[in-house]
Design a protein around this motif. Sequence first.
Motif, mmCIF file in Angstrom:
data_model
loop_
_atom_site.group_PDB
_atom_site.id
_atom_site.type_symbol
_atom_site.label_atom_id
_atom_site.label_comp_id
_atom_site.label_asym_id
_atom_site.label_seq_id
_atom_site.Cartn_x
_atom_site.Cartn_y
_atom_site.Cartn_z
ATOM 1 N N SER A 1 -20.034 -3.775 35.688
ATOM 2 C CA SER A 1 -18.665 -4.236 35.956
ATOM 3 C C SER A 1 -17.796 -3.154 36.575
ATOM 4 O O SER A 1 -16.680 -3.436 37.019
ATOM 5 N N TYR A 2 -18.290 -1.913 36.605
ATOM 6 C CA TYR A 2 -17.458 -0.778 37.009
ATOM 7 C C TYR A 2 -18.043 -0.063 38.228
ATOM 8 O O TYR A 2 -17.953 1.156 38.345
ATOM 9 N N TRP B 1 -18.067 1.194 41.888
ATOM 10 C CA TRP B 1 -17.017 1.538 42.845
ATOM 11 C C TRP B 1 -17.174 0.824 44.182
ATOM 12 O O TRP B 1 -16.171 0.482 44.832
ATOM 13 N N ASP B 2 -18.401 0.583 44.599
ATOM 14 C CA ASP B 2 -18.601 -0.118 45.871
ATOM 15 C C ASP B 2 -18.048 -1.537 45.794
ATOM 16 O O ASP B 2 -17.374 -2.013 46.727
ATOM 17 N N ASN B 3 -18.295 -2.209 44.674
ATOM 18 C CA ASN B 3 -17.746 -3.560 44.486
ATOM 19 C C ASN B 3 -16.225 -3.521 44.354
ATOM 20 O O ASN B 3 -15.521 -4.411 44.863
ATOM 21 N N ILE B 4 -15.730 -2.497 43.668
ATOM 22 C CA ILE B 4 -14.280 -2.350 43.497
ATOM 23 C C ILE B 4 -13.598 -2.177 44.849
ATOM 24 O O ILE B 4 -12.556 -2.783 45.126
ATOM 25 N N ALA B 5 -14.177 -1.353 45.719
ATOM 26 C CA ALA B 5 -13.610 -1.142 47.054
ATOM 27 C C ALA B 5 -13.550 -2.453 47.834
ATOM 28 O O ALA B 5 -12.556 -2.732 48.528
ATOM 29 N N LEU C 1 -15.642 5.927 30.914
ATOM 30 C CA LEU C 1 -16.676 5.374 31.792
ATOM 31 C C LEU C 1 -17.628 6.467 32.269
ATOM 32 O O LEU C 1 -18.842 6.252 32.349
ATOM 33 N N GLU C 2 -17.077 7.651 32.580
ATOM 34 C CA GLU C 2 -17.926 8.768 32.994
ATOM 35 C C GLU C 2 -18.894 9.147 31.888
ATOM 36 O O GLU C 2 -20.088 9.355 32.142
ATOM 37 N N ALA C 3 -18.402 9.249 30.671
ATOM 38 C CA ALA C 3 -19.267 9.606 29.547
ATOM 39 C C ALA C 3 -20.368 8.562 29.344
ATOM 40 O O ALA C 3 -21.532 8.915 29.089
ATOM 41 N N MET C 4 -20.018 7.302 29.496
ATOM 42 C CA MET C 4 -21.019 6.240 29.369
ATOM 43 C C MET C 4 -22.056 6.329 30.484
ATOM 44 O O MET C 4 -23.240 6.072 30.271
ATOM 45 N N SER C 5 -21.618 6.737 31.682
ATOM 46 C CA SER C 5 -22.556 6.853 32.806
ATOM 47 C C SER C 5 -23.561 7.980 32.587
ATOM 48 O O SER C 5 -24.641 7.986 33.182
#
Length: 371
Positions: free
Chosen positions: A350-351, A353-357, A293-297
Motif C-alpha cells: 500500500s506504500y 512510491w511509484d504508485n503514489i506518484a 514505514l522505513e523501519a518496516m521496510s
Amino acid sequence: MKPNQKIKIIVTGTRGIPDILGGVETHCEELYPRLVQEGYDITVIRRSCYITDNIRIDNYKGIHLKDIFAPRKKSLEAIIHTFLAILYAKKVNADILHIHAIGPSLLTPFARILGLKVVITHHGPDYDRQKWGNLAKWILRNGEKMGAIYANEVIVISNVINHILQEKYKRNNAHLIFNGVTSPRKSVTTEYIAQLGLAPQKYILAMGRFVEEKGFDLLINAFSRLNQTEYKLVIAGDADHPSAYSENLKLLARENNIVLTGFIKGKKLNEILSNAALFVLPSFHEGLPISLLEAMSYDLDILVSNIPANLLPELKQDDYFQTGSVHDLAKKLQKKIENITFNRKHDLTSYNWDNIAKQVSGVYQQILKTK
C-alpha cells in the motif's frame, strides 16, 4: 499516463531537498523525482536558512531547486517563505502550486486570488504538537481550514486526516494517498555502528526530530527502568531548532548512556537500520510516519504508541503500547526484548512510491481539467 506537455509544478511548504531533516522533506525527496519521470516540470522552493554548502545545488534528479529567503525562526519561517514562494509561482506562470502542510496552507486563499491552481497535502494536524504555543496553534488550525475550503484539490496521507476534513469542513472529496517507502538494499557493513559502540541486532532504534511530541524522553525513562545489559538504545535525529527540550533530552540521554547519532542519512542511516533489532516510535502525534514505514521496510520488529496514525493494518496488537505511559512502554519493551522477531516481514504494497506518484499525477490531471 504522461502529460502531453511539460506541466509546470511549483512546490512549497517543505524546508527543501535533498538531505534535510523532516518527514515532509523525505516525502518530497521520494515523490518528485518520480513525477519528473512522469513528464512534469517540477521546481521545489527551498528555505534559504536550511541550505548548507554541500547541498547548494540548483538541480536534484531532474527537479529544479529554487532557494528563497526564510528567516531561521520557527514562528515566522513557514509563512514568510510561503508568501514569497507564491509570488514566485505567479511570476513564472505555474500551472499548479503544490503546498505541503497546514501552516503554509494558510495562504491558500492568497494564491487563489492571484489566479493559481492549488493542491495542498495535509500531512497531519500540527496544532496537536506540544512545541507550539496558543497563537501558533490558532494559525495552524486556520491553515488547515483555509486549505480545506479554498484549495482546488486536497491530498491527505491517512484515513485519520481524511476524517478530520470530513467532520470539520465537510470536505468529502479529498484524495487519500499514503506516504510511501522504498524497498531498501540492506547494508552489509558494520563499521559505522562499531564506531558508535554497537553490535548488530543488539540495539533498539528510534528516529526523529528532537521535539516533545516524539516522546523520546518517555522512551529513555522507560528504557532506563529495565536495567538492560544486552541491548542498547539508539536515537537517530536532532532538533531543527535547538530548544530547552532538545538540550534537556540530550542531557538525559548522556546521563542514561543512550547513543545519539545526530541527523544521519544515506549509508549511515542504511547501516543503522539494517542492523537494529527493534524499532520504537513513542510519538504523541503523527500524520503517517515515514520513519515507521522505513523501519518496516528493513524487516524490523516494531513497538509504537497507539495513536490513530500508527494503527496500521499491517501491525499486530502486541506492537502497541499506551500513548504517554512510561509504565506500559517499559512493560511492552521488556516483553519485546524477550521475544524479538528478527527479519520480520511486513506487507508494504500500500506504500509503494511509484504508485503514489501516479496517484498524485492523477490529481494534477484532474485539477488541470477544471476551469
